[in-house]
Design an enzyme around this catalytic site. Structure first.
Site, PDB file in Angstrom:
ATOM      1  N   ARG A  95     -25.725  -2.547   7.135  1.00 25.07           N
ATOM      2  CA  ARG A  95     -25.478  -3.975   6.899  1.00 25.07           C
ATOM      3  C   ARG A  95     -26.035  -4.849   8.025  1.00 25.07           C
ATOM      4  O   ARG A  95     -26.345  -6.009   7.821  1.00 25.07           O
ATOM      5  CB  ARG A  95     -23.960  -4.220   6.837  1.00 25.07           C
ATOM      6  CG  ARG A  95     -23.301  -3.841   5.547  1.00 25.07           C
ATOM      7  CD  ARG A  95     -23.107  -5.090   4.700  1.00 25.07           C
ATOM      8  NE  ARG A  95     -22.781  -4.760   3.342  1.00 25.07           N
ATOM      9  CZ  ARG A  95     -21.587  -4.917   2.790  1.00 25.07           C
ATOM     10  NH1 ARG A  95     -20.601  -5.405   3.504  1.00 25.07           N
ATOM     11  NH2 ARG A  95     -21.406  -4.610   1.535  1.00 25.07           N
ATOM     12  N   LYS A 130       0.856  -1.183   0.000  1.00 19.54           N
ATOM     13  CA  LYS A 130       0.000   0.000   0.000  1.00 19.54           C
ATOM     14  C   LYS A 130       0.897   1.240   0.000  1.00 19.54           C
ATOM     15  O   LYS A 130       1.891   1.281   0.724  1.00 19.54           O
ATOM     16  CB  LYS A 130      -0.853  -0.032   1.275  1.00 19.54           C
ATOM     17  CG  LYS A 130      -2.166   0.655   1.175  1.00 19.54           C
ATOM     18  CD  LYS A 130      -3.082   0.168   2.289  1.00 19.54           C
ATOM     19  CE  LYS A 130      -4.378   0.868   2.279  1.00 19.54           C
ATOM     20  NZ  LYS A 130      -5.412   0.143   3.032  1.00 19.54           N
ATOM     21  N   GLU A 133     -19.525  -6.152   9.885  1.00 15.39           N
ATOM     22  CA  GLU A 133     -20.442  -5.426  10.766  1.00 15.39           C
ATOM     23  C   GLU A 133     -21.512  -6.344  11.360  1.00 15.39           C
ATOM     24  O   GLU A 133     -21.882  -6.206  12.526  1.00 15.39           O
ATOM     25  CB  GLU A 133     -21.102  -4.268  10.013  1.00 15.39           C
ATOM     26  CG  GLU A 133     -20.164  -3.099   9.704  1.00 15.39           C
ATOM     27  CD  GLU A 133     -19.274  -3.319   8.483  1.00 15.39           C
ATOM     28  OE1 GLU A 133     -19.459  -4.335   7.776  1.00 15.39           O
ATOM     29  OE2 GLU A 133     -18.387  -2.483   8.225  1.00 15.39           O
TER      30      GLU A 133
HETATM   31  C1  TPP Z   1     -19.092  -2.602   4.751  1.00 18.78           C
HETATM   32  C2  TPP Z   1     -17.911  -1.670   4.854  1.00 18.78           C
HETATM   33  N1  TPP Z   1     -17.292  -1.504   6.042  1.00 18.78           N
HETATM   34  C3  TPP Z   1     -16.232  -0.673   6.145  1.00 18.78           C
HETATM   35  C4  TPP Z   1     -15.781   0.004   5.041  1.00 18.78           C
HETATM   36  C5  TPP Z   1     -14.642   1.015   5.184  1.00 18.78           C
HETATM   37  N2  TPP Z   1     -13.457   0.586   4.428  1.00 18.78           N
HETATM   38  C6  TPP Z   1     -13.176   1.107   3.218  1.00 18.78           C
HETATM   39  S1  TPP Z   1     -11.812   0.466   2.554  1.00 18.78           S
HETATM   40  C7  TPP Z   1     -11.525  -0.471   3.922  1.00 18.78           C
HETATM   41  C8  TPP Z   1     -10.301  -1.347   3.980  1.00 18.78           C
HETATM   42  C9  TPP Z   1     -10.217  -2.199   2.772  1.00 18.78           C
HETATM   43  O1  TPP Z   1      -9.062  -2.992   2.830  1.00 18.78           O
HETATM   44  P1  TPP Z   1      -8.669  -3.818   1.547  1.00 18.78           P
HETATM   45  O2  TPP Z   1      -9.858  -4.448   0.960  1.00 18.78           O
HETATM   46  O3  TPP Z   1      -7.566  -4.730   1.928  1.00 18.78           O
HETATM   47  O4  TPP Z   1      -8.174  -2.727   0.525  1.00 18.78           O
HETATM   48  P2  TPP Z   1      -6.858  -1.821   0.583  1.00 18.78           P
HETATM   49  O5  TPP Z   1      -7.327  -0.474   0.993  1.00 18.78           O
HETATM   50  O6  TPP Z   1      -5.906  -2.415   1.567  1.00 18.78           O
HETATM   51  O7  TPP Z   1      -6.324  -1.830  -0.777  1.00 18.78           O
HETATM   52  C10 TPP Z   1     -12.516  -0.300   4.868  1.00 18.78           C
HETATM   53  C11 TPP Z   1     -12.574  -0.966   6.176  1.00 18.78           C
HETATM   54  C12 TPP Z   1     -16.467  -0.196   3.826  1.00 18.78           C
HETATM   55  N3  TPP Z   1     -16.126   0.443   2.709  1.00 18.78           N
HETATM   56  N4  TPP Z   1     -17.512  -1.038   3.761  1.00 18.78           N
END
Ligand code: TPP
Length: 640
Positions: free
Chosen positions: A395, A282, A367
């Site tokens: 959710r 990242k 969630e």
């Molecule tokens: C249902 C839900 N919960 C929380 C989030 C907030 N959120 C956005 S991106 C993220 C992390 C995603 O991690 P990953 O899929 O590994 O992607 P990366 O950013 O590491 O590339 C979170 C928790 C969301 N978008 N949707």
């Protein structure tokens, strides 16, 4: 002209040489840093998927092949490669969206931006392509290791592995992180695969030493072989989901464009569901992000592009007031534990985690599980506080209803980013919580108007041990404190008392400021407005009904959808008490609100002091409301 400037669509990528592609990757990274540092946005995730996005567009044929970006926060590079190159107004009114958006491009399909849904979309689209005879079309889902912790992703994988006859490619972008490091057994498995890859590289290297350098090389080789056996033994993972019988390619260095392309070509030839495992970093290529332990610049505001330093003035946010108060409460109440769905710092639990490392649970992007797990904790004697962004709480409606409320478990839900949030657009406004959760029997919902009330209401909520309690507050900095002129016995605060009982304005949470300003404007017109803040908006306070009976018009103002909102609830309470004062419920319209600043949106929907006061004057003058006092001639002509 830069190479990026010459790319107006994916087909322009196909003739580029390896050197040109490397240069293009660098140009994209430079562009992202320069432009996102001005507008804010998801910087770290996009810097990490530059090569993957390039390769996807070179190997597959979007939009004929369908690309699904899980969550969609990592779709900036895809946007740049599909003709959207002006990021100067990213996430601003009339600028490009921070997530895929169908209205922007035929290359964008899924714009919901709630995590972990991409594989279900891919499953459905691939089924449809097969059944409708569009057998040549591929579906490619890009999903992060964080999003893979969500239950929906696992439900979809279970189906995908059952139905082998379709062209579905799952690209896993494994950077080991959500915001913070990804948690759980699945993350450990990925970590094993990553470590094993490193071991294999070392093993190959040491084997060549064995042949080249005699005894020292032999000693190194056997040491590495021994360590590898010790670490992996017989549990070396053969695949990401060993029991699902899904074809697996990887792990691949997700920043080696040639390797990434080869892996995707292989997946393409396979023509059945297949997982391609990419290992990435990242924030790749931008040191301030790579070395930021908190979140590797998952999402930034305005920053200095050279240093990564934030340029935003920091003052007290709702989130930090909440986080500090929860720590204070937990110091004396040992039953308090905190739960987050992969968002420890964004929801303000960082300090709690430092102070009480054993009393905080990051459950992953889960969630629904968070809520039912909290019900279990409450049953077991704890008082869990579940901290979630308002929009993601949607959710877990069923779990709040059935697992917490039906079982009378004392769980407190803290909904951050409630109301109109702004730049993240339709999927991220927290405008449904009041309408959705007030139907849960026995739930108590609080909307603090300022920091003092937030602390107060959090304490009150945590005292409730036989029902769900919910506290909602907005994004960003907390307003000034609004001191009440009096508090009624049932906890309602009167913020402004007018001698003439013309209008009762009921302000929900942060709308208190606007309500008070509107009341001032009305006073200048000779209209007396009482302003109250019920603090607990569900159930309806008895004093709201009593005060309504003393006024000629009730106006409720909420930062949530009007349909089924708090205003509607008060209307029902008035009817049940046979109070026939006219009521006007103000709130957000029943529509998806596009990205723009909070103020721009509130202005558009008429939730400003001027618009509200004008509306009230019109109602009063239009004799829609039985009006006893004679308005002065002057007030009839005054403009607000
Ligand atoms: C249902 C839900 N919960 C929380 C989030 C907030 N959120 C956005 S991106 C993220 C992390 C995603 O991690 P990953 O899929 O590994 O992607 P990366 O950013 O590491 O590339 C979170 C928790 C969301 N978008 N949707």
């Amino acid at each position: 002209m830069s190479i990026l400037q010459r790319i107006s669509g994916p087909s322009d990528l196909k003739g580029l040489t390896a050197a040109e592609l490397r240069e293009l990757a660098q140009e994209i990274r430079d562009y992202l840093v320069t432009s996102v540092s001005k507008t804010g946005g998801h910087l770290g995730p996009n810097l990490g998927v530059v090569e993957i996005s390039l390769a996807m567009h070179r190997v597959f044929d979007s939009p004929r092949d369908s690309f699904i970006f899980d969550t969609g926060h990592q779709s900036y590079v895809h946007k740049l490669l599909t003709g959207r190159k002006d990021f100067s107004n990213l996430r601003q009114k009339n600028g490009i969206a921070g997530y895929p958006q169908r209205s922007e491009s035929e290359h964008d399909i899924v714009e919901s931006s709630h995590a972990s849904s991409s594989l279900s979309w891919a499953d459905g689209i691939a089924k449809a392509y097969r059944i409708t005879g569009q057998d040549d079309r591929y579906v490619v889902a890009l999903i992060g290791d964080g999003a893979l912790t969500g239950g929906m992703a696992w439900e979809a994988l279970n189906n995908i592995s059952d139905d082998n006859d379709r062209k579905l490619v799952i690209v896993v972008n494994d950077n080991g992180r959500s915001y913070a490091p990804t948690i759980g057994g699945f993350a450990r498995n990925l970590n094993n695969i990553r470590t094993e890859q490193t071991y294999r590289k070392l093993y190959r290297l040491s084997k060549s030493f064995f042949y080249r350098f005699g005894l020292p090389g032999r000693m190194l080789w056997s040491a590495i072989r021994g360590a590898g056996k010790g670490i992996f033994g017989s549990v070396t993972p053969k695949s990401m989901f060993p029991n699902l019988d899904l074809k697996y390619i990887g792990p691949i260095d997700g920043h080696d464009l040639q390797q990434v392309e080869q892996a995707l070509q292989q997946a393409r030839k396979y023509a059945h569901p297949v997982i391609v495992h990419m290992i990435t970093q990242k924030g790749k290529g931008y040191d301030p992000a790579v070395f930021n332990d908190a979140d590797q610049f998952h999402a930034v505001g305005q920053i200095n592009p050279e240093t990564g330093e934030s340029l935003e003035v920091s003052s007290s946010s709702w989130t930090s007031v909440y986080g500090d108060e929860l720590v204070r409460i937990a110091q004396s109440n040992h039953r308090v534990v905190a739960i987050t769905g992969a968002m420890l710092n964004p929801v303000g639990l960082g300090k709690f985690a430092e102070t009480f490392p054993n009393r905080v649970f990051d459950v992953g992007i889960a969630e629904q599980h968070a809520v039912t797990s909290a019900a279990g904790m409450a049953f077991g004697g704890l008082h869990p506080v579940v901290s979630v962004y308002s929009t993601f709480m949607n959710r877990a409606f069923d779990q709040v209803l059935m697992d917490v409320a039906l079982h009378k478990e004392g769980v407190t839900f803290v909904l951050d980013r409630a109301g109109v949030t702004g730049p993240d657009g339709a999927s991220h406004h927290g405008v449904w919580d009041l309408a959705v959760f007030q139907v849960v029997p026995n739930i108590r919902i609080a909307a603090p108007r300022d920091a003092v009330r937030l602390r107060e209401l959090l304490n009150e909520a945590i005292e409730v041990d036989d029902a769900p309690t919910m506290i909602r507050f907005g994004k960003g900095n907390v307003d000034q404190n609004f001191v009440a002129v009096k508090r009624m016995e049932d906890g309602l605060d009167v913020l402004r008392d007018a001698p003439a009982k013309d209008v009762l304005i009921v302000a929900v949470g942060a709308m208190a400021g606007v309500a008070l300003q509107a009341a001032e404007l009305l006073a200048a017109q000779g209209i007396g407005a009482t302003v109250v803040d019920p603090r607990w908006v569900v159930p309806v306070a008895e004093s709201v009904v009593q005060l309504a009976a003393q006024h000629r018009l009730v106006v409720t103002i909420e930062d949530g959808v009007r349909v089924g909102g708090i205003g509607t609830r008060i209307r029902q309470a008035l009817r049940a008490a046979e109070v026939d004062t006219a009521l006007n419920e103000l709130g957000l319209p029943d529509e998806f609100l596009e990205h723009a600043s909070r103020n721009e949106i509130l202005e558009r929907v008429g939730l400003t002091a001027q618009a509200i006061a004008r509306d009230i004057v019109a109602q009063v003058l239009g004799a829609k409301v039985p009006y006893a006092r004679q308005l002065t001639d002057e007030s009839k002509t005054l403009e607000i």
